[in-house]
Design a protein around this motif. Structure first.
Motif, PDB file in Angstrom:
ATOM      1  N   ALA A 305       0.828  -1.203   0.000  1.00 28.67           N
ATOM      2  CA  ALA A 305       0.000   0.000   0.000  1.00 28.67           C
ATOM      3  C   ALA A 305       0.863   1.253   0.000  1.00 28.67           C
ATOM      4  O   ALA A 305       0.568   2.230  -0.695  1.00 28.67           O
ATOM      5  CB  ALA A 305      -0.936  -0.011   1.210  1.00 28.67           C
ATOM      6  N   GLY A 306       1.940   1.255   0.782  1.00 32.46           N
ATOM      7  CA  GLY A 306       2.825   2.410   0.821  1.00 32.46           C
ATOM      8  C   GLY A 306       3.487   2.671  -0.519  1.00 32.46           C
ATOM      9  O   GLY A 306       3.658   3.825  -0.941  1.00 32.46           O
ATOM     10  N   LEU A 307       3.858   1.602  -1.206  1.00 34.96           N
ATOM     11  CA  LEU A 307       4.464   1.740  -2.529  1.00 34.96           C
ATOM     12  C   LEU A 307       3.464   2.334  -3.513  1.00 34.96           C
ATOM     13  O   LEU A 307       3.820   3.199  -4.332  1.00 34.96           O
ATOM     14  CB  LEU A 307       4.946   0.374  -3.025  1.00 34.96           C
ATOM     15  CG  LEU A 307       6.013  -0.310  -2.163  1.00 34.96           C
ATOM     16  CD1 LEU A 307       6.163  -1.761  -2.569  1.00 34.96           C
ATOM     17  CD2 LEU A 307       7.347   0.412  -2.277  1.00 34.96           C
ATOM     18  N   TYR A 308       2.233   1.878  -3.444  1.00 29.65           N
ATOM     19  CA  TYR A 308       1.202   2.388  -4.342  1.00 29.65           C
ATOM     20  C   TYR A 308       0.942   3.871  -4.081  1.00 29.65           C
ATOM     21  O   TYR A 308       0.742   4.658  -5.019  1.00 29.65           O
ATOM     22  CB  TYR A 308      -0.077   1.579  -4.171  1.00 29.65           C
ATOM     23  CG  TYR A 308      -1.206   2.011  -5.069  1.00 29.65           C
ATOM     24  CD1 TYR A 308      -1.184   1.719  -6.425  1.00 29.65           C
ATOM     25  CD2 TYR A 308      -2.288   2.709  -4.562  1.00 29.65           C
ATOM     26  CE1 TYR A 308      -2.218   2.110  -7.266  1.00 29.65           C
ATOM     27  CE2 TYR A 308      -3.331   3.105  -5.384  1.00 29.65           C
ATOM     28  CZ  TYR A 308      -3.283   2.801  -6.740  1.00 29.65           C
ATOM     29  OH  TYR A 308      -4.306   3.199  -7.552  1.00 29.65           O
ATOM     30  N   LEU A 309       0.949   4.259  -2.816  1.00 30.80           N
ATOM     31  CA  LEU A 309       0.755   5.669  -2.465  1.00 30.80           C
ATOM     32  C   LEU A 309       1.844   6.536  -3.092  1.00 30.80           C
ATOM     33  O   LEU A 309       1.558   7.602  -3.661  1.00 30.80           O
ATOM     34  CB  LEU A 309       0.757   5.834  -0.942  1.00 30.80           C
ATOM     35  CG  LEU A 309       0.734   7.263  -0.400  1.00 30.80           C
ATOM     36  CD1 LEU A 309      -0.555   7.971  -0.815  1.00 30.80           C
ATOM     37  CD2 LEU A 309       0.882   7.263   1.118  1.00 30.80           C
ATOM     38  N   VAL A 310       3.101   6.093  -2.994  1.00 31.72           N
ATOM     39  CA  VAL A 310       4.209   6.857  -3.585  1.00 31.72           C
ATOM     40  C   VAL A 310       4.071   6.889  -5.107  1.00 31.72           C
ATOM     41  O   VAL A 310       4.330   7.918  -5.744  1.00 31.72           O
ATOM     42  CB  VAL A 310       5.558   6.257  -3.167  1.00 31.72           C
ATOM     43  CG1 VAL A 310       6.711   6.918  -3.921  1.00 31.72           C
ATOM     44  CG2 VAL A 310       5.767   6.420  -1.662  1.00 31.72           C
ATOM     45  N   ALA A 311       3.660   5.773  -5.702  1.00 29.89           N
ATOM     46  CA  ALA A 311       3.495   5.739  -7.159  1.00 29.89           C
ATOM     47  C   ALA A 311       2.444   6.749  -7.615  1.00 29.89           C
ATOM     48  O   ALA A 311       2.571   7.331  -8.709  1.00 29.89           O
ATOM     49  CB  ALA A 311       3.113   4.335  -7.612  1.00 29.89           C
ATOM     50  N   ARG A 312       1.425   6.989  -6.797  1.00 32.31           N
ATOM     51  CA  ARG A 312       0.388   7.951  -7.149  1.00 32.31           C
ATOM     52  C   ARG A 312       0.878   9.400  -7.055  1.00 32.31           C
ATOM     53  O   ARG A 312       0.169  10.328  -7.449  1.00 32.31           O
ATOM     54  CB  ARG A 312      -0.837   7.762  -6.252  1.00 32.31           C
ATOM     55  CG  ARG A 312      -1.728   6.597  -6.686  1.00 32.31           C
ATOM     56  CD  ARG A 312      -2.315   6.849  -8.051  1.00 32.31           C
ATOM     57  NE  ARG A 312      -3.084   5.716  -8.572  1.00 32.31           N
ATOM     58  CZ  ARG A 312      -3.399   5.552  -9.837  1.00 32.31           C
ATOM     59  NH1 ARG A 312      -2.990   6.432 -10.739  1.00 32.31           N
ATOM     60  NH2 ARG A 312      -4.092   4.506 -10.236  1.00 32.31           N
ATOM     61  N   MET A 313       2.077   9.625  -6.520  1.00 28.23           N
ATOM     62  CA  MET A 313       2.641  10.973  -6.482  1.00 28.23           C
ATOM     63  C   MET A 313       3.210  11.406  -7.832  1.00 28.23           C
ATOM     64  O   MET A 313       3.428  12.596  -8.062  1.00 28.23           O
ATOM     65  CB  MET A 313       3.776  11.044  -5.444  1.00 28.23           C
ATOM     66  CG  MET A 313       3.383  10.800  -4.013  1.00 28.23           C
ATOM     67  SD  MET A 313       4.857  10.916  -2.969  1.00 28.23           S
ATOM     68  CE  MET A 313       4.223  10.425  -1.388  1.00 28.23           C
ATOM     69  N   PHE A 314       3.460  10.449  -8.725  1.00 29.18           N
ATOM     70  CA  PHE A 314       4.175  10.758  -9.968  1.00 29.18           C
ATOM     71  C   PHE A 314       3.519  11.858 -10.796  1.00 29.18           C
ATOM     72  O   PHE A 314       4.208  12.758 -11.280  1.00 29.18           O
ATOM     73  CB  PHE A 314       4.355   9.486 -10.797  1.00 29.18           C
ATOM     74  CG  PHE A 314       5.681   8.824 -10.564  1.00 29.18           C
ATOM     75  CD1 PHE A 314       6.720   8.975 -11.465  1.00 29.18           C
ATOM     76  CD2 PHE A 314       5.900   8.059  -9.438  1.00 29.18           C
ATOM     77  CE1 PHE A 314       7.945   8.374 -11.249  1.00 29.18           C
ATOM     78  CE2 PHE A 314       7.117   7.454  -9.205  1.00 29.18           C
ATOM     79  CZ  PHE A 314       8.146   7.607 -10.120  1.00 29.18           C
ATOM     80  N   PRO A 315       2.194  11.835 -11.017  1.00 30.96           N
ATOM     81  CA  PRO A 315       1.612  12.917 -11.815  1.00 30.96           C
ATOM     82  C   PRO A 315       1.836  14.302 -11.218  1.00 30.96           C
ATOM     83  O   PRO A 315       1.964  15.279 -11.953  1.00 30.96           O
ATOM     84  CB  PRO A 315       0.118  12.556 -11.850  1.00 30.96           C
ATOM     85  CG  PRO A 315       0.089  11.076 -11.653  1.00 30.96           C
ATOM     86  CD  PRO A 315       1.203  10.787 -10.703  1.00 30.96           C
TER      87      PRO A 315
END
Length: 746
Positions: A305-315
């Motif tokens: 979940a933490g990895l997915y949260l960081v991935a959503r920061m990209f935009p």
């Protein structure tokens, strides 16, 4: 464009509905034979609902990727945005004369509503497939692991209900179309992890581990909530789509400093959830939960979940209005990842508990992914688009490979532990084995011939984690390491020097401790009578191991199909980036064949030599022993059999008894320091708060109470119940009124 089917809502909804159904039926029919034996105390309900969710996920996955083949266009995130309106309302506005009036909804006014939506893009579908696929296999595995243990009888409905809710929360978090709903499902997972880790709450160690996990992750969640409030203050929304639109249209109006701080706070939340330094201390103790819980938390759901949260920061970071202003976010993420990777690998060197080795391996491998995401964020914000896509694709591909391999490893360890327990209960030695630890590798050994399926599964899973050439984890790990070094040597990112060095050192250490774990468990002679009587016989356990073995071995096929790039297509599509980038495959192949930059080949082959040759051979030199006479490893291990010998091996007792090894056994003293800090500051503050509450708050309340009591006692003394007394008081009252009314009387 093909319309996405409405069945997407059933993916998280079905497991969520299974939660109350299993609980209620379990309470009503817990003593019925058909419930315990037929439905396995709700186990079949969980498996069926998760199986249906997996089918819907596969249908949706095929439909999403079908956009490119049928429509001939690149899939963009907004094409898969489905919104359901919960509440719709009018808006009160102030008029020119200062009064307020309601504005009705029409075509000229903005629509105001509270919505719940699904964001369906390649990133969310990748993580959704990982979650749905592994949750189903782990639930199936649980039928064999949990239901064959008589000590669990009568309470498994609680396990399967919480399991289903946990799975639903992960799927909902991945599909959520905003940070708000992500946070809501995030917190549901936190509650379920507390309940599942503390499933055996009668054990003090399990109850303590559950509280430790809950409180540690709450620290990160507080920072996450603050970060989300800061983002809402800037954007006025937490919807991915609306935030992206604001960044493109009005990005210059936003405060870069506030957004930078908010993203760092979001990362602190990810650090807690994914057990990274310094909020990593809860993960090893989480092994107190049942093994299926360990597989669920460490492979399929919570830590990802933490990895997915960081991935959503990209935009946000890649937006043109934010370029060259948020690179510190990527630097912090990469550094924390590098430090955690090395630290966790070092602690894994000295662990003797089979599941704890895998727990520290999880921390280390997740840290690899954070390094990849950190490098990608830095590259995206500094204008290195190709490097950003390379690093981001490698990180998400490693998330996929690690989840499959680690899910298999935890289920394989569960197979070993379960059969050790089973053999222990069938040995009639009185009280000799009352304190027997079925999870300790010191009590294992020689299981290679007794558990061939588990032996092969754990070997292949370990090979993927190590990064042996051609197996799934090899490609993604090489991609992350290559991206880190490219950011350093080509893109001028000297700040990435430390993470780049740490991930290479960690690769070598991973080869050692994973081989040590496998050799200590399956090679040599049995080190206990229990290990000598182990047999691989429990149903429902073999199928998940065999399926995940095949998926892990398919890593080279997925890599060849360009899945590394497909998994992140559309992430940068709204920011002018090329979403058809497939350079990841070209760079890795070029590095291995010498057709790329010279540094690529040097880094790639150095990493391969350290992780696939030096580390494993050194571990076999210390721990590798042949099986007893007339016992043989499965045919898959023909190549390593000549390396196993009973001749004198390297004596590492000096290292094992050193101060460094002792510090590693004590987890580098983090738990002790945190315990001291809690007792010194938090407990002290709590005592002061209790004293203030007792003396000030309670004192004021007691004073008000005592004053009221004295006033009531006085009034009671005036109420005698005698008529003559009342007549006297009435007379006195009349005289007083008369004196007041007569002019000049006073």
């Amino acid at each position: 464009m093909t319309e996405l089917h409405p069945y997407v809502v059933f993916i998280p909804l079905l497991p969520m509905l299974a939660f109350p159904v299993i609980l209620i039926l379990g309470q009503l029919f817990n003593n019925r034979e058909w419930w315990r034996k037929g439905l396995k105390e709700g186990g079949w309900i969980a498996v069926i609902t998760l199986g249906i969710s997996l089918i819907f996920t596969l249908l949706l996955l095929a439909e999403v990727w079908d956009f490119e083949t049928v429509e001939g266009k690149t899939y963009a995130p907004d094409e898969g945005h489905i919104t359901y309106t919960w509440l719709e309302h009018t808006r009160m506005v102030e008029t020119e004369n200062g009064s307020f009036e309601f504005v009705e909804l029409d075509s000229t006014h903005e629509r105001w509503s509270i919505d719940f939506g699904f964001q369906i893009d390649h990133l969310s579908m990748t993580i959704l497939f990982v979650a749905a696929f592994l949750c189903f296999l782990i639930a199936w595995f649980s039928l064999g692991y949990m239901n064959t243990d008589e000590s669990n009888a009568g309470r498994l409905h609680r396990f399967y209900a919480e399991f289903a809710l946990f799975s639903s929360a992960m799927m909902g978090m991945v599909l959520a179309d905003s940070f708000l709903w992500l946070f809501i499902f995030w917190e549901i997972m936190g509650l379920c992890s507390y309940l599942l880790i503390g499933f055996y709450y009668e054990r003090p160690s399990a109850a303590s581990a559950a509280k430790k996990a809950f409180l540690t992750t709450r620290v990160g969640d507080v920072f996450l909530l603050i970060g989300l409030l800061m983002l809402f203050d800037q954007f006025g929304t937490l919807s991915y789509e609306r935030m992206d639109h604001i960044l493109q249209e009005n990005g210059a109006m936003l405060s870069v400093d506030v957004i930078r701080a908010a993203l760092i706070l979001l990362f602190v939340g990810a650090v807690g959830k994914s057990a990274q330094f310094p909020l990593h201390v809860w993960l090893p103790d989480a092994m107190e939960g049942p093994t299926p819980v360990s597989a669920l938390i460490h492979a399929a759901t919570m830590v990802n979940a933490g990895l997915y949260l960081v991935a959503r920061m990209f935009p946000i970071v890649a937006a043109e209005s934010m370029l060259h202003n948020l690179e510190i976010v990527g630097i912090i993420i990469a550094w924390i990842g590098g430090i955690t990777a090395l630290m966790a690998a070092a602690i894994a060197f000295v662990q003797m508990d089979l599941k704890r080795v895998l727990a520290y391996s999880t921390m280390s491998q997740l840290a690899y992914i954070f390094v990849g995401l950190g490098v990608g964020l830095w590259a995206a914000n500094t204008g290195h688009e190709e490097l950003a896509l390379l690093s981001f694709g490698a990180a998400i591909f490693h998330l996929f490979n690690h989840a499959m391999a680690k899910g298999m490893l935890f289920m394989a360890s569960g197979s070993v532990i379960h059969e050790m327990h089973h053999a222990h209960h069938h040995i009639d030695d009185g009280d000799e084995h009352d304190d027997f630890d079925a999870q300790s590798m010191e009590n294992m050994g020689g299981l290679g011939s007794k558990m061939p399926i588990t032996t092969v599964a754990m070997a292949i899973g370990s090979a993927s984690i190590i990064g042996l050439p051609l197996i799934g984890g090899f490609w993604s790990k090489e991609g992350i390491i290559g991206a880190a070094w490219e950011s350093l040597l080509v893109s001028g990112g000297l700040v990435m020097l430390v993470p780049a060095i740490l991930v290479v050192l960690t690769a070598a250490m991973t080869g050692f401790y994973m081989t040590r774990m496998w050799a200590w468990t399956f090679l040599g002679r049995p080190r206990s009578e229990v290990a000598a009587h182990v047999k691989e016989s429990t149903p429902f356990i073999r199928l998940p191991l065999q399926v995940l073995t095949i998926v892990t071995l398919l890593g080279i096929v997925l890599f060849g199909m360009g899945m590394d790039s497909t998994m992140v297509d559309g992430t940068f599509s709204n920011h002018g980036h090329d979403s058809d980038h497939h350079g990841f495959t070209d760079i890795i192949i070029g590095a291995l064949t010498g057709h790329g930059h010279a540094y690529n080949a040097i880094v790639a082959w150095t990493t391969i030599f350290l992780s696939s040759v030096i580390g494993p051979l050194y571990a076999l030199r210390i721990y590798g022993r042949p099986l007893p006479q007339d016992e043989y490893l499965p045919n898959s291990f023909t190549l390593i059999t000549p390396l196993l010998t009973n001749r004198s091996h390297y004596d590492n007792s000096k290292w094992a008894n050193s101060k460094v090894a002792n510090a590693l056994r004590r987890r580098l003293y983090f738990d002790e320091v945190y315990d001291w800090a809690v007792m010194k500051f938090i407990t002290g503050g709590a005592m002061l708060a209790a004293l203030f509450d007792k003396k000030a708050i309670d004192g004021l309340i007691r004073k008000m109470s005592s004053t009221t009591l004295r006033a009531s006692n006085f009034m009671r003394s005036l109420t005698t119940g005698r008529a003559t007394d009342y007549l006297v008081m009435v007379g006195l009252g009349v005289m007083a009124l008369g004196l007041l009314l007569l002019p000049g009387a006073i």
